[in-house]
Design an enzyme around this catalytic site. Structure first.
Site, PDB file in Angstrom:
ATOM      1  N   GLY A 175       0.856  -1.181   0.000  1.00 12.60           N
ATOM      2  CA  GLY A 175       0.000   0.000   0.000  1.00 12.60           C
ATOM      3  C   GLY A 175       0.880   1.215   0.000  1.00 12.60           C
ATOM      4  O   GLY A 175       1.543   1.491  -0.981  1.00 12.60           O
ATOM      5  N   GLU A 235       2.415   4.124  -0.763  1.00 15.87           N
ATOM      6  CA  GLU A 235       2.370   5.205  -1.739  1.00 15.87           C
ATOM      7  C   GLU A 235       1.298   5.015  -2.813  1.00 15.87           C
ATOM      8  O   GLU A 235       1.097   5.881  -3.645  1.00 15.87           O
ATOM      9  CB  GLU A 235       3.751   5.417  -2.364  1.00 15.87           C
ATOM     10  CG  GLU A 235       4.641   4.221  -2.475  1.00 15.87           C
ATOM     11  CD  GLU A 235       5.319   3.809  -1.162  1.00 15.87           C
ATOM     12  OE1 GLU A 235       4.904   4.269  -0.093  1.00 15.87           O
ATOM     13  OE2 GLU A 235       6.248   3.004  -1.211  1.00 15.87           O
ATOM     14  N   ASP A 263       6.910   9.357   5.263  1.00 18.13           N
ATOM     15  CA  ASP A 263       7.028   7.948   4.865  1.00 18.13           C
ATOM     16  C   ASP A 263       7.816   7.133   5.884  1.00 18.13           C
ATOM     17  O   ASP A 263       8.683   6.351   5.530  1.00 18.13           O
ATOM     18  CB  ASP A 263       7.661   7.808   3.467  1.00 18.13           C
ATOM     19  CG  ASP A 263       7.625   6.360   2.976  1.00 18.13           C
ATOM     20  OD1 ASP A 263       6.862   5.554   3.540  1.00 18.13           O
ATOM     21  OD2 ASP A 263       8.383   6.030   2.046  1.00 18.13           O
TER      22      ASP A 263
END
Lengths: 136, 576
Positions: free
Chosen positions: B199, B201, B319
């Site tokens: 999943g 990005e 991230d």
């Protein structure tokens, strides 16, 4: 936020079909094959989206920051996971071919993601790359 | 147990009566045996070694006194190893099972390496060619007579452990539209396979699935982005951003049988970088906390219901997933703890209800926050990144900690973990999710890795031995380049470090002193285990370079990575 997703586009979201078992009988398959029976996945993509507006054009700057920049560093100006694109010695046709078919283990194939006009826009972006390209 | 033994005996008797040759009994890896995995060091039954996720072997035939005599016992080459070999082998009853790129699985004699069977999943190769985080596979689960594997095109497949024959498969993710599928290992608990999709990005909702281990029937789906329709988590996503929020759970979690709870780390929201900057609560691509991304979640494996959660990074704007860290479960002073590393370089210590007990920093170069409150887990001094250029964000997108597992050794009571010191420059740019004709990465920036770090050093790595609860350092060994493979510690007081250049190091677990090393000829980017076959201890390590983090080494460090193959994978097994 709404403007990014037209209401109708996602109104038909098919959330998890929860279709339960789609297991397939073992005897149908050997170790070198798997089922050919079409199966409804448990999780489906939003359905019924209108196609992209071709008149809107492709914003390659956005495209790079969304998808390409993962590997092509500095918007294509520097080597990273993938090669530096600025001042590439590839011809336009070679660039288009690489984008379309990719390179195993290095670059995904984007042949079905972009049409010819969009591919040419990407080539133009790459040709226009400069060290001092101003930030947007 | 009893019933299956009786049935087995009856089948054997029937076979004898009918004059047939007796079938080879299926390995009886049931729930009880999986629960006791840590008490039987001869096997390595789950991705993380046991439900406690220690990555520890209780074997000591190979130890600090004799490790200098360690030699290659056998090797096995995995064909078509695009992006190297990133998986973890598993072992049961002297048979080694391991997976590789393009969803291949091999079963080998653990003592000799002789092939027992080979399995190649039939894949949608056109789809695989369009994937970015592909075609590697990071691991499998075994039990109930099967090998379980998630596929690149979104299926869970069961393969007969004895014969390597296909048994069933269940399509879980519409990878043809979402682009992503499965690369992480499944977790088998209580007759259910738990597996999380890729999943992060990609603009979707990062589901985690519960599937019946016998029938392949889907039992439940948990969406890491926004939860179910009435879940308050959905209100933590401004507008419709929950529909394309990323998330996922791309590494295997842990399990506590006492409470029947599965713990899973979830991935980051999309786009990774949000131009909303400091106004992220009301503006930008995904206004709000963005539950349940970059969180640890506790699920009921029978129903998929959320029991509790803790969001390690509310509105993760860097991230720094929670998907990366193993869930190390241990007891101290009569109290139970769960230790979990976050990609940002911090280690969170929880109680079983996921209440924060401590947070410690395992990496020096961190500036995405000034700190994290060790009592509450609250972020202090966030560095939110508005549209435009930003210098020296630390750590680099590959993380202060990556997905390579650490190891907890109950003998030394130390937690061994690879830490990465590296940073990057980036330019945050407004993007739009691309959903048609198939989903594309939505990063939200252009970035470049830095060769130096703000502390005056170079981009580098280290292996540290720390108290898992307090983070106090016992010793630390520096590596010029971050090792990207998992660690193994053993009862023989050894810590094995497979490094990025290709050297496998054996360190003294008490002091960090190097006792032995061997050059495997290419970088390590996968797993390492220990097991016994025919009474003898072996160490098995995945070799083969080409992972996404490793792809930056050409630019960061030059040789040997400039010329290192990225399409080779060999399992190398050592013995005395």
């Amino acid at each position: 936020m709404r403007s990014r997703f037209p209401g109708a586009m996602l109104a038909l979201l098919v959330v998890a079909a929860f279709l339960g078992s789609s297991a397939v009988a073992a005897e149908m398959n050997g170790p070198m094959s798997s089922t050919k029976k079409p199966e409804a996945p448990a999780v489906a993509m939003p359905q019924g989206q209108p196609p992209m507006d071709p008149k809107a054009g492709l914003d390659v700057e956005k495209l790079f920051a969304g998808t390409c920049g993962w590997c092509h560093s500095g918007g294509g100006r520097m080597a990273g996971k993938g090669p530096k694109l600025m001042d590439t010695t590839l011809t336009d046709a070679e660039i288009v071919q690489r984008i379309k078919v990719g390179k195993t283990g290095a670059m995904p194939a984007f042949g079905s993601a972009f049409n010819e006009v969009e591919l040419q826009a990407i080539v133009k972006y790459i040709r226009g790359l400069r060290e001092d390209s101003p930030p947007k | 147990m009893k019933r299956s033994h009786l049935l087995h005996a009856a089948l054997l008797a029937a076979a004898a009566v009918l004059g047939m040759s007796a079938p080879v009994p299926a390995a009886d890896i049931d729930t009880q045996r999986l629960l006791n995995a840590d008490k039987n060091p001869a096997d390595w039954l789950t991705y993380h070694g046991s439900y406690k996720s220690w990555h520890y072997s209780g074997l000591d035939q190979i130890n600090t006194d004799n490790v200098k005599n360690l030699k290659v016992a056998w090797m096995h080459a995995m064909p078509r190893s695009t992006r190297g070999l990133q998986s973890f082998p598993l072992v049961a009853d002297g048979v080694l099972y391991y997976s590789g790129s393009y969803n291949q699985v091999y079963a080998l004699d653990g003592a000799t390496g002789e092939l027992k069977w080979a399995y190649k999943q039939k894949l949608n190769e056109d789809l695989v060619a369009k994937q970015t985080h592909s075609p590697y596979n990071r691991g499998i689960a075994i039990g109930f007579g099967n090998v379980y594997m998630g596929t690149l095109d979104g299926k869970l497949v069961a393969i007969d452990m004895q014969t390597g024959k296909f048994k069933w498969e269940t399509k879980l993710v519409e990878s043809e539209k979402l682009t992503v599928g499965f690369t992480g290992a499944p977790l088998l608990v209580n007759g259910k396979i738990i597996i999380g999709s890729q999943g992060g990005e990609w603009p979707y909702r990062g589901p985690i699935f519960g599937v019946d281990a016998n029938s392949g029937k889907l039992l439940w789906t948990f969406f890491t982005v926004g939860g179910d329709e009435n879940d308050p988590a959905r209100k933590t996503w401004g507008g419709d951003s929950w529909k394309t929020g990323g998330g996922g759970g791309w590494m295997a979690g842990g399990y506590d049988p006492k409470t029947n709870t599965v713990y899973w780390g979830t991935a980051n929201p999309a786009p990774l970088y949000d131009w909303g900057g400091a106004e992220w609560k009301t503006k930008g691509a995904r206004p709000g906390d963005n539950l349940y991304t970059t969180s640890v979640i506790a699920l009921d494996p029978d129903t998929g219901k959320l029991k509790s959660y803790f969001q390690e990074l509310p509105h993760d704007a860097w991230d720094f997933d929670s998907a990366v860290g193993e869930f190390v479960m241990l007891e101290r002073g009569g109290k139970e703890y769960i230790v979990h590393a976050n990609k940002g370089g911090f280690v969170f210590v929880y109680d079983p209800q996921l209440k924060v007990q401590n947070v410690w920093q395992g990496v020096k170069n961190i500036n995405f926050v000034k700190g994290i409150d060790p009592k509450t887990g609250a972020l202090i001094g966030r560095r939110d990144l508005a549209e435009g250029k930003h210098q020296a964000l630390c750590p680099f997108i590959a993380g202060g900690y990556s997905w390579n597992a650490g190891s907890y050794n109950p003998g030394t009571d130390l937690y061994y973990k690879v830490g990465n010191e590296w940073c990057m420059d980036l330019e945050v740019i407004k993007t739009t999710p691309v959903l048609e004709p198939m989903a594309q990465l939505n990063i939200g920036s252009n970035f470049t890795v830095n060769k130096t770090t703000p502390d005056g050093g170079k981009a580098r790595g280290h292996v540290s031995a720390r108290d898992p609860i307090t983070g106090a350092v016992k010793w630390q060994v520096e590596y010029a380049e971050p090792p990207l493979a998992s660690l193994l510690s053993t009862k023989g007081n050894l810590v094995f470090v497979p490094d990025a250049r290709g050297w496998l190091h054996a360190l003294d677990a008490r002091t960090g002193t190097e006792l032995w090393k061997h050059n495997n000829g290419q970088g390590h980017n996968g797993g390492i285990i220990s097991y016994t076959a025919k009474g003898k201890q072996y160490i098995a390590v995945a070799t083969g370079w080409g992972g996404l983090a490793g792809d930056d080494y050409k630019v960061l460090y030059g040789e040997p990575w400039t010329s290192m193959p990225t399409d080779q994978g060999t399992l190398v097994v050592f013995g005395m």
